[in-house]
Motif scaffolding. Structure first.
Motif, mmCIF file in Angstrom:
data_model
loop_
_atom_site.group_PDB
_atom_site.id
_atom_site.type_symbol
_atom_site.label_atom_id
_atom_site.label_comp_id
_atom_site.label_asym_id
_atom_site.label_seq_id
_atom_site.Cartn_x
_atom_site.Cartn_y
_atom_site.Cartn_z
ATOM 1 N N TYR A 35 64.047 30.876 56.619
ATOM 2 C CA TYR A 35 64.260 30.448 57.987
ATOM 3 C C TYR A 35 63.413 29.222 58.264
ATOM 4 O O TYR A 35 62.597 28.821 57.415
ATOM 5 N N LEU A 36 63.546 28.630 59.428
ATOM 6 C CA LEU A 36 63.001 27.297 59.725
ATOM 7 C C LEU A 36 61.487 27.218 59.555
ATOM 8 O O LEU A 36 60.966 26.254 58.980
ATOM 9 N N GLN A 37 60.776 28.210 60.077
ATOM 10 C CA GLN A 37 59.305 28.126 60.082
ATOM 11 C C GLN A 37 58.681 28.235 58.690
ATOM 12 O O GLN A 37 57.488 27.990 58.541
ATOM 13 N N CYS A 59 70.567 27.400 60.736
ATOM 14 C CA CYS A 59 69.182 27.697 60.363
ATOM 15 C C CYS A 59 68.634 28.825 61.230
ATOM 16 O O CYS A 59 68.688 28.753 62.467
ATOM 17 N N LEU A 60 68.115 29.870 60.577
ATOM 18 C CA LEU A 60 67.493 30.961 61.314
ATOM 19 C C LEU A 60 66.109 30.553 61.788
ATOM 20 O O LEU A 60 65.450 29.703 61.186
ATOM 21 N N SER A 61 65.694 31.151 62.899
ATOM 22 C CA SER A 61 64.393 30.803 63.466
ATOM 23 C C SER A 61 63.748 32.030 64.082
ATOM 24 O O SER A 61 64.429 32.952 64.544
ATOM 25 N N GLN A 62 62.438 32.025 64.089
ATOM 26 C CA GLN A 62 61.683 33.108 64.726
ATOM 27 C C GLN A 62 61.585 32.859 66.230
ATOM 28 O O GLN A 62 61.727 31.747 66.708
ATOM 29 N N LEU A 63 61.294 33.930 66.957
ATOM 30 C CA LEU A 63 60.985 33.853 68.382
ATOM 31 C C LEU A 63 59.544 34.296 68.598
ATOM 32 O O LEU A 63 59.012 35.105 67.837
ATOM 33 N N GLN A 73 54.201 19.542 65.659
ATOM 34 C CA GLN A 73 54.697 18.249 65.178
ATOM 35 C C GLN A 73 55.440 18.418 63.857
ATOM 36 O O GLN A 73 56.461 17.766 63.620
ATOM 37 N N GLU A 74 54.934 19.300 63.009
ATOM 38 C CA GLU A 74 55.569 19.529 61.709
ATOM 39 C C GLU A 74 56.950 20.169 61.875
ATOM 40 O O GLU A 74 57.931 19.728 61.259
ATOM 41 N N VAL A 75 57.032 21.197 62.732
ATOM 42 C CA VAL A 75 58.318 21.853 62.964
ATOM 43 C C VAL A 75 59.299 20.884 63.613
ATOM 44 O O VAL A 75 60.496 20.890 63.299
#
Length: 436
Positions: free
Chosen positions: A312-314, A349-353, A327-329
């Motif tokens: 996932y994205l992170q 793209c999967l992402s966390q919450l 800034q990196e994300v």
């Protein structure tokens, strides 16, 4: 070191002063970076840029006055020197030729400076993957400076053959992109569109990965190839979940290997279907965004109709150093959007919450819940949230129901739909409603 062309710089500055229409100034500001100029002429060009952006006419008087305001003196800042520039340029007709000289030499100097800096960083780095990422990051930065030759196009040219597109859409039952795993979601979004960045976000245990895999199966059945970048789960585990999905096999049996006589035929049939599907998996932990870009580009050469998924994205490595994680994300999300556009394919793209969801009475996700969001909300063309009420409320009537909340749809608007989630089979199913 590549020398500056003082003659070309003088010719461009003189042309700007000579051209009363200000068209030469506009072209120069658009094409040339201040860093492309020599130290002698850079302050003069920067002053011209200021005047042009303000809409002030650029001539010897206004320019010399602006240079005085900025404290610029000396030969190149004096009114006599500016007058000599005009006298030595008979017309502004060849300004474009001289701009090209400045642009090319300036860009080459910047490229060499960047390579020197990368060499310094590489000498301090022992990880070959990070070395490759540094090279790719430098190339991407330089590539962003290259100006497109694409010109403005009249609207009637843009809309040429639009009738044929409408005709094709009428036969696609509303699906204009890569189909999702749900009929209602397809109606709502039209599928995953080429060039779009789609973010699918949820708290843990909501079924994000299963939702993604259901999408890859739907895409494969429709003739689209899917590249899955799994930064958390091994490829074989993903393969097992897809087999459970296709064969309606309980994933517990696959984990234990305790398949009964009725299960083996289902497994064999599912394996046969899976083997024919154009699904590619890369489970490199800590993969860099540069590696993702390279591998998508390679696969695009093989499969024109491509669909990319990331879990996932992170967990994506930016390959660069930033002052903050936000800034990196933000850099990663912008790059993902660029990869989607460059390869004319959707990227899901999967992402966390964030944990802020858990603190509210209504735990349905919102935009502000996107973890380390940075520019995710801005860069994404579509943002889908997954929510299961039975995860939080044991007494709910919505057992095994996942709400799919389209919180942002740049081209579709927002909306909401529901699907049944059969967790043991890693399968999302449409809800068959009876209308009286």
């Amino acid at each position: 070191m590549i020398d500056f062309s003082m003659e070309a710089e003088q010719a461009v500055l003189g042309s700007i002063l000579l051209d009363q229409s200000q068209e030469t100034a506009a072209r120069a500001v658009e094409r040339l970076e201040p860093e492309y100029w020599s130290e002698a002429h850079r302050p003069v060009f920067e002053a011209m840029c200021e005047l042009q952006r303000e809409g002030t006419s650029i001539d010897i008087v206004t320019l010399s006055h602006r240079l005085e305001e900025r404290g610029i003196s000396g030969p190149t800042g004096g009114i006599d020197y500016l007058g000599d520039l005009v006298e030595h340029v008979p017309s502004a007709a060849n300004a474009g030729y001289y701009m090209n000289i400045i642009e090319v030499t300036g860009f080459r100097r910047k490229a060499l400076d960047s390579l020197k800096e990368q060499r310094r960083l590489i000498e301090e780095e022992s990880d070959p993957r990070k070395v490759a990422a540094l090279f790719q990051a430098a190339a991407d930065e330089l590539g962003s400076k290259v100006r497109s030759d694409k010109k403005l196009t009249r609207i009637h040219e843009v809309m040429r053959d639009h009738e044929d597109e409408l005709e094709a859409r009428s036969h696609s039952q509303g699906i204009t992109g890569v189909p999702t795993c749900g009929a209602d979601l397809n109606k709502l979004t039209g599928g995953r569109q080429k060039g779009d960045l789609i973010i699918v976000a949820a708290r843990p245990s909501m079924g994000k990965t299963a939702f993604m895999l259901n999408g890859s199966v739907a895409a494969a059945n429709a003739g689209f190839a899917t590249a899955i970048f799994s930064l958390e789960m091994p490829a074989k585990k993903l393969g097992e979940r897809i087999i459970a999905n296709i064969g309606l096999l309980d994933s517990t049996l696959l984990r234990t290997g305790d398949l009964g006589p009725d299960d083996w035929p289902k497994y064999t049939a599912a394996r046969s279907k899976l083997d024919k599907m154009p699904i590619y998996i890369d489970d490199t932990a800590g993969i860099t965004i540069q590696e993702i870009a390279s591998k998508v580009k390679q696969l695009k050469k093989i499969h024109q109709d491509l669909h990319v998924q990331i879990d996932y994205l992170q967990l994506i490595n930016s390959g660069k150093k930033f002052q903050s994680r936000e800034q990196e994300v933000s850099y990663i999300s912008k790059t993902l959007k660029q990869i989607a556009r460059d390869n004319d394919c959707p990227i899901e793209c999967l992402s966390q919450l964030s944990r802020g969801v858990e603190q509210r009475q209504d735990k349905r996700p919102m935009m502000s819940d996107l973890r380390e969001s940075g520019s995710i909300e801005q860069d994404a063309d579509e943002i889908d949230f997954l929510y299961r009420d039975d995860y939080y409320n044991a007494e709910t009537e919505k057992k095994d129901i996942v709400e799919i909340i389209v919180a942002k749809g740049r081209n579709t608007g927002t909306g909401y739909t529901e699907m049944i989630y059969l967790k043991n089979f890693s399968r999302f199913c449409d809800i068959q409603r009876i209308h009286y």
